[in-house]
Structures are given as C-alpha cells and as structure tokens.
Design an enzyme around this catalytic site. Structure first.
Site, PDB file in Angstrom:
ATOM      1  N   GLY A  10      39.341 -60.579 -17.322  1.00 39.20           N
ATOM      2  CA  GLY A  10      38.513 -61.101 -18.426  1.00 39.20           C
ATOM      3  C   GLY A  10      39.102 -60.667 -19.750  1.00 39.20           C
ATOM      4  O   GLY A  10      39.360 -59.477 -19.980  1.00 39.20           O
ATOM      5  N   GLY A  12      37.901 -61.750 -23.001  1.00 35.14           N
ATOM      6  CA  GLY A  12      37.031 -62.198 -24.096  1.00 35.14           C
ATOM      7  C   GLY A  12      36.796 -61.024 -25.025  1.00 35.14           C
ATOM      8  O   GLY A  12      37.702 -60.224 -25.294  1.00 35.14           O
ATOM      9  N   THR A  13      35.562 -60.902 -25.514  1.00 36.79           N
ATOM     10  CA  THR A  13      35.231 -59.843 -26.466  1.00 36.79           C
ATOM     11  C   THR A  13      35.634 -58.464 -25.932  1.00 36.79           C
ATOM     12  O   THR A  13      36.379 -57.712 -26.582  1.00 36.79           O
ATOM     13  CB  THR A  13      33.708 -59.860 -26.741  1.00 36.79           C
ATOM     14  OG1 THR A  13      33.358 -61.171 -27.163  1.00 36.79           O
ATOM     15  CG2 THR A  13      33.318 -58.864 -27.806  1.00 36.79           C
ATOM     16  N   VAL A  14      35.150 -58.126 -24.745  1.00 39.03           N
ATOM     17  CA  VAL A  14      35.356 -56.771 -24.226  1.00 39.03           C
ATOM     18  C   VAL A  14      36.807 -56.566 -23.759  1.00 39.03           C
ATOM     19  O   VAL A  14      37.434 -55.550 -24.082  1.00 39.03           O
ATOM     20  CB  VAL A  14      34.352 -56.472 -23.082  1.00 39.03           C
ATOM     21  CG1 VAL A  14      34.621 -55.105 -22.471  1.00 39.03           C
ATOM     22  CG2 VAL A  14      32.918 -56.552 -23.610  1.00 39.03           C
ATOM     23  N   VAL A 131      25.652 -50.155 -19.357  1.00 38.33           N
ATOM     24  CA  VAL A 131      24.337 -49.858 -19.955  1.00 38.33           C
ATOM     25  C   VAL A 131      24.512 -49.358 -21.375  1.00 38.33           C
ATOM     26  O   VAL A 131      25.236 -48.387 -21.617  1.00 38.33           O
ATOM     27  CB  VAL A 131      23.595 -48.775 -19.147  1.00 38.33           C
ATOM     28  CG1 VAL A 131      22.221 -48.495 -19.770  1.00 38.33           C
ATOM     29  CG2 VAL A 131      23.449 -49.168 -17.697  1.00 38.33           C
ATOM     30  N   GLY A 133      26.104 -50.260 -24.056  1.00 38.11           N
ATOM     31  CA  GLY A 133      27.399 -50.336 -24.744  1.00 38.11           C
ATOM     32  C   GLY A 133      28.033 -49.000 -25.057  1.00 38.11           C
ATOM     33  O   GLY A 133      28.515 -48.304 -24.174  1.00 38.11           O
ATOM     34  N   GLU A 189      23.376 -64.665 -27.949  1.00 42.93           N
ATOM     35  CA  GLU A 189      24.190 -65.766 -27.442  1.00 42.93           C
ATOM     36  C   GLU A 189      23.565 -67.101 -27.869  1.00 42.93           C
ATOM     37  O   GLU A 189      22.377 -67.159 -28.214  1.00 42.93           O
ATOM     38  CB  GLU A 189      24.196 -65.743 -25.909  1.00 42.93           C
ATOM     39  CG  GLU A 189      24.694 -64.475 -25.299  1.00 42.93           C
ATOM     40  CD  GLU A 189      26.197 -64.341 -25.405  1.00 42.93           C
ATOM     41  OE1 GLU A 189      26.883 -65.365 -25.441  1.00 42.93           O
ATOM     42  OE2 GLU A 189      26.678 -63.202 -25.492  1.00 42.93           O
ATOM     43  N   ASP A 200      18.311 -59.158 -19.064  1.00 44.54           N
ATOM     44  CA  ASP A 200      19.460 -58.294 -19.386  1.00 44.54           C
ATOM     45  C   ASP A 200      19.035 -56.813 -19.304  1.00 44.54           C
ATOM     46  O   ASP A 200      19.713 -56.001 -18.669  1.00 44.54           O
ATOM     47  CB  ASP A 200      19.961 -58.649 -20.791  1.00 44.54           C
ATOM     48  CG  ASP A 200      21.069 -57.721 -21.270  1.00 44.54           C
ATOM     49  OD1 ASP A 200      22.210 -57.899 -20.827  1.00 44.54           O
ATOM     50  OD2 ASP A 200      20.770 -56.809 -22.076  1.00 44.54           O
ATOM     51  N   LYS A 204      20.244 -53.641 -16.580  1.00 38.59           N
ATOM     52  CA  LYS A 204      20.702 -52.316 -17.029  1.00 38.59           C
ATOM     53  C   LYS A 204      19.789 -51.230 -16.457  1.00 38.59           C
ATOM     54  O   LYS A 204      20.253 -50.159 -16.051  1.00 38.59           O
ATOM     55  CB  LYS A 204      20.717 -52.254 -18.559  1.00 38.59           C
ATOM     56  CG  LYS A 204      21.757 -53.186 -19.166  1.00 38.59           C
ATOM     57  CD  LYS A 204      21.517 -53.351 -20.660  1.00 38.59           C
ATOM     58  CE  LYS A 204      22.535 -54.266 -21.304  1.00 38.59           C
ATOM     59  NZ  LYS A 204      22.167 -54.656 -22.669  1.00 38.59           N
TER      60      LYS A 204
HETATM   61  N1  LIG Z   1      30.132 -58.419 -25.426  1.00 37.13           N
HETATM   62  C1  LIG Z   1      29.545 -57.227 -25.371  1.00 37.13           C
HETATM   63  O1  LIG Z   1      29.234 -56.612 -26.407  1.00 37.13           O
HETATM   64  C2  LIG Z   1      29.257 -56.586 -24.040  1.00 37.13           C
HETATM   65  C3  LIG Z   1      28.680 -55.303 -24.006  1.00 37.13           C
HETATM   66  C4  LIG Z   1      28.464 -54.676 -22.776  1.00 37.13           C
HETATM   67  C5  LIG Z   1      28.794 -55.333 -21.600  1.00 37.13           C
HETATM   68  N2  LIG Z   1      29.316 -56.596 -21.657  1.00 37.13           N
HETATM   69  C6  LIG Z   1      29.674 -57.261 -20.386  1.00 37.13           C
HETATM   70  O2  LIG Z   1      31.084 -57.394 -20.351  1.00 37.13           O
HETATM   71  C7  LIG Z   1      31.451 -58.578 -19.653  1.00 37.13           C
HETATM   72  C8  LIG Z   1      32.356 -59.423 -20.555  1.00 37.13           C
HETATM   73  O3  LIG Z   1      31.629 -59.775 -21.710  1.00 37.13           O
HETATM   74  P1  LIG Z   1      32.345 -60.526 -22.945  1.00 37.13           P
HETATM   75  O4  LIG Z   1      31.356 -60.532 -24.043  1.00 37.13           O
HETATM   76  O5  LIG Z   1      33.708 -59.949 -23.156  1.00 37.13           O
HETATM   77  O6  LIG Z   1      32.471 -62.012 -22.324  1.00 37.13           O
HETATM   78  P2  LIG Z   1      33.385 -63.208 -22.883  1.00 37.13           P
HETATM   79  O7  LIG Z   1      33.756 -62.978 -24.290  1.00 37.13           O
HETATM   80  O8  LIG Z   1      32.666 -64.454 -22.504  1.00 37.13           O
HETATM   81  O9  LIG Z   1      34.719 -63.102 -22.013  1.00 37.13           O
HETATM   82  C9  LIG Z   1      34.719 -63.306 -20.647  1.00 37.13           C
HETATM   83  C10 LIG Z   1      36.156 -63.381 -20.166  1.00 37.13           C
HETATM   84  O10 LIG Z   1      36.146 -63.432 -18.744  1.00 37.13           O
HETATM   85  C11 LIG Z   1      36.964 -64.530 -18.309  1.00 37.13           C
HETATM   86  N3  LIG Z   1      36.344 -65.057 -17.091  1.00 37.13           N
HETATM   87  C12 LIG Z   1      35.063 -65.441 -16.919  1.00 37.13           C
HETATM   88  N4  LIG Z   1      34.878 -65.855 -15.656  1.00 37.13           N
HETATM   89  C13 LIG Z   1      36.066 -65.730 -15.031  1.00 37.13           C
HETATM   90  C14 LIG Z   1      36.524 -66.012 -13.725  1.00 37.13           C
HETATM   91  N5  LIG Z   1      35.734 -66.511 -12.787  1.00 37.13           N
HETATM   92  N6  LIG Z   1      37.818 -65.735 -13.427  1.00 37.13           N
HETATM   93  C15 LIG Z   1      38.629 -65.235 -14.364  1.00 37.13           C
HETATM   94  N7  LIG Z   1      38.274 -64.953 -15.636  1.00 37.13           N
HETATM   95  C16 LIG Z   1      36.992 -65.200 -15.941  1.00 37.13           C
HETATM   96  C17 LIG Z   1      36.960 -65.532 -19.436  1.00 37.13           C
HETATM   97  O11 LIG Z   1      38.132 -66.312 -19.337  1.00 37.13           O
HETATM   98  P3  LIG Z   1      38.444 -67.514 -20.390  1.00 37.13           P
HETATM   99  O12 LIG Z   1      38.748 -66.797 -21.681  1.00 37.13           O
HETATM  100  O13 LIG Z   1      39.647 -68.208 -19.859  1.00 37.13           O
HETATM  101  O14 LIG Z   1      37.220 -68.339 -20.452  1.00 37.13           O
HETATM  102  C18 LIG Z   1      36.932 -64.597 -20.654  1.00 37.13           C
HETATM  103  O15 LIG Z   1      38.247 -64.223 -20.998  1.00 37.13           O
HETATM  104  C19 LIG Z   1      30.148 -59.265 -19.268  1.00 37.13           C
HETATM  105  O16 LIG Z   1      29.840 -58.946 -17.931  1.00 37.13           O
HETATM  106  C20 LIG Z   1      29.125 -58.665 -20.222  1.00 37.13           C
HETATM  107  O17 LIG Z   1      27.811 -58.632 -19.673  1.00 37.13           O
HETATM  108  C21 LIG Z   1      29.563 -57.218 -22.852  1.00 37.13           C
END
Ligand SMILES: NC(=O)c1ccc[n+]([C@@H]2O[C@H](COP(=O)([O-])OP(=O)(O)OC[C@H]3O[C@@H](n4cnc5c(N)ncnc54)[C@H](OP(=O)(O)O)[C@@H]3O)[C@@H](O)[C@H]2O)c1
EC number: 1.1.1.3
Length: 328
Positions: A10, A12-14, A131, A133, A189, A200, A204
C-alpha cells in the site's frame, strides 16, 4: 553492515509516509540499530502511477513479487480492509517476516490469530498504528500490563467524530455543517460512514480489548451508535449544564469476568478525563490497579504520525532481535 530488506504493502497516505520517514531517518536508524534498511518492493493496485519520484522501479501489483524478495525480513502493511491484507500478512509471517500494520479493520478481526502465528514462526507483529495514529497506546499498554491489570478503557478513537462534536459545541454548527468542514479539511473521507457510524472506533476498541484482556466481546452484542443523530439543540442544552458530548468507545472487564463494550455518544462533565479533548485529537483513558487512571492524548491519524509509529515498531522489533529492547 547487514542490510534488512522490507516491502511496503500500500502506497497511499500511510505507505508514502513510511517511505519518506525511512529515507529521512536512514542515517539515524543505521547508527542506532546497526543495520541498513532497504525498501525492496512496494505493492499497489495501479503500477502506472508514480506516487513518489524515483520509486516506479519498486512498484508491483503482485504480492508474490514482494514475498519472493531474497532476504525479505519486514513487511509494512498499509492497505485497506480485511482482504487481501489478512492473507498477505499470514503469508509473510509464514515466510518468517516481521509484519507491521496500520490496518485496524483487518487487525480487529485477525490480530490475535496473526500474533499467535507470529509466535509460532519466531517473528513479531507491530500494530501501534492501528489505534489512535500517533498516540503510543499499544506500547504503553504493553508496558503497563507487565505489572498492572487494566479494568476499563475509554477512548475518543475517531478524530472526525471529535472534530464534528467540538464544532457543534464551540461554533453552534449543525452536524451537516461540521461534517462538510471536516471533509474540506481532509479529516473525513468522501464517504464518512465508517467514522460517523462508530464502526471505525469499534474496530480500534476491539484491538485494545484483545490486548488488555486477551479476548474480545462477542461483536454482535456490542452496541455501536454514531453521532449523526445529535442535534445542535442537544449540544446547546448540554453546554448550558456544563456538559460536553464525546463519542466514546469503552470496554470493561466486569467482576464476573465477562467483557462488556459499547461505542456511542456520551455526556461528560469537566471532571472526566475526556472532557478537555477537542478537535481531531484522540485520547485513551485506562483504569489500572497500581497506577490508577492514565490518559494518553495526541494526533489520531495523518501521514506522519501514523507512519512514524510504524517505523518505531520496526526499530523496536530490530532492537528486540538484537536484544536491547524489551517490549513488543
Ligand atoms: N490515513 C491515516 O491517517 C491512517 C491512520 C491510521 C491507520 N490507517 C490505516 O492505514 C491503511 C492505509 O490507509 P491510507 O490512508 O494510507 O489509505 P490510501 O491512501 O487509500 O492508500 C491505500 C493504498 O493501498 C493500496 N491498495 C489498496 N488495496 C490494495 C490491494 N488489494 N492490493 C494492493 N494494494 C492495495 C492502494 O493502491 P493504489 O494506490 O494503486 O490504489 C493505495 O496505494 C488503512 O488500513 C487505514 O485504515 C490510516
């Protein structure tokens, strides 16, 4: 100097946050841990998008490309949802890789099982980021539990809900106005269902229950209520009485040993530890037998707070392997 190879699932953001921090802190981590870390592969769905300059050659959409990297030792997981994350981490653990995840939806359901599997394979699971962040709830609880029993946990575990309730009170906004602003600021979101429905926070809470009590309540018996039905009128009346609405996730071990949990709006007075926690902040209050009541407060999400605790998990795992850190 030995090199540790890692994959990031993954980007994305994280995932990007992890990559940036590993680059920025490369020298520090090398000095402190005595090993070099190399990100060898990055798993995404769409490999045609270069998210960070200079990383295109690392991208793959095939998990086997990641897990077959020779000498792979660490997998950072930051994808979304139960599957395929669970299957990927299970495979990684069986390949004797340490895994570090931010994915609370997956970990709430499979965390205990993955930790047991990791024990059998002699590797570690880091899940601080699942949990609250950047708030170090998991490592604090693990340390506390070495000596203390935890009887009850209450938490503001969703920053979006807390932001909305804060603005409804402080600015007199309606729920819809506050939600719109939360979305404009990037806190919520486009589809805010998971946040405002309480789901959510529930996920947690289940991670915390598993850690504090070694078990979770039956999910079907946990009442989960969101904040969408709270009116400005209710908030105003509460304010007049010196009370504040908080969206609280709580879990408690009852005297008969059963685990009781609920998630929903709660009115708190100024004596309550969660009363002063405003805006997007998260907080977790734990009641323990020796220390008493302890509250941790901090940023509950975001690229850097979340990625930072994942890199800390990595440092702790590598440190533990080398025998100079005791937790995890
Ligand atoms: N954002 C936060 O502040 C935060 C805080 C705590 C926990 N989290 C958790 O961290 C995780 C990631 O969050 P995020 O905000 O970084 O999400 P995000 O920005 O939507 O990024 C998700 C990434 O995962 C990839 N992905 C999704 N499904 C996939 C699959 N089946 N196979 C391969 N790659 C896949 C996506 O690929 P593509 O780029 O190609 O679409 C993208 O690069 C989540 O579980 C979220 O609950 C997030």
């Amino acid at each position: 100097m030995a090199t540790i190879k890692a994959a990031i699932l993954g980007f994305g953001t994280v995932g990007q946050g992890i990559y940036h921090i590993l680059n920025e802190k490369r020298e520090d981590l090398r000095k402190k841990l005595g090993v070099e870390l190399e990100v060898a592969k990055i798993l995404v769905r769409d490999t045609s998008k270069e998210r960070v300059p200079g990383t295109r050659h690392l991208l793959t959409d095939n998990i086997e490309d990641c897990l077959s990297v020779k000498g792979l030792q660490v997998v950072f997981e930051a994808i979304v949802g139960e599957e395929p994350a669970y299957t990927y981490l299970k495979k990684a653990i069986m390949n004797k890789c340490h895994v570090i995840t931010a994915n609370k939806v997956m970990f709430a359901k499979y965390g205990l099982e993955l930790q047991e599997l990791a024990k059998q394979h002699g590797v570690f699971v880091g899940y601080e980021a699942t949990v609250a962040g950047g708030v170090p709830v998991i490592k604090t609880m693990k340390n506390l539990l070495l000596v203390n029993d935890i009887s009850k946990i209450q938490g503001i575990l969703n920053g979006t809900c807390n932001y909305i309730l804060t603005k409804m009170r402080a600015e007199g906004w309606s729920f819809d106005e506050a939600l719109k602003e939360a979305q404009a600021l990037g806190y919520a979101e486009a589809d805010p269902y998971m946040d405002i429905s309480g789901q959510d926070a529930f996920k947690k809470l289940m991670v915390l229950s598993a850690l504090a009590f070694g078990e979770q309540p039956n999910w079907d018996e946990v009442k989960v209520v969101g904040i969408e039905d709270i009116t400005p009128e209710q908030v105003r009346k509460a304010k007049e009485k010196g009370l504040r609405y908080r969206h609280v996730a709580e879990v408690e071990k009852l005297p008969d040993g059963t685990i009781f949990a609920q998630v929903g709006p709660m009115l708190v007075s100024k004596e309550h530890p969660l009363y002063p926690i405003d805006d997007v902040f998260n907080a977790v209050t734990m009641e323990t037998n020796y220390i008493g009541t302890l509250t941790l407060v901090g940023p509950g999400a975001g690229m850097y707070p979340t990625a930072s605790v994942m890199v800390e998990d990595y440092a702790e795992i590598i440190g533990k392997r080398a025998g100079f850190v005791v937790t995890i």
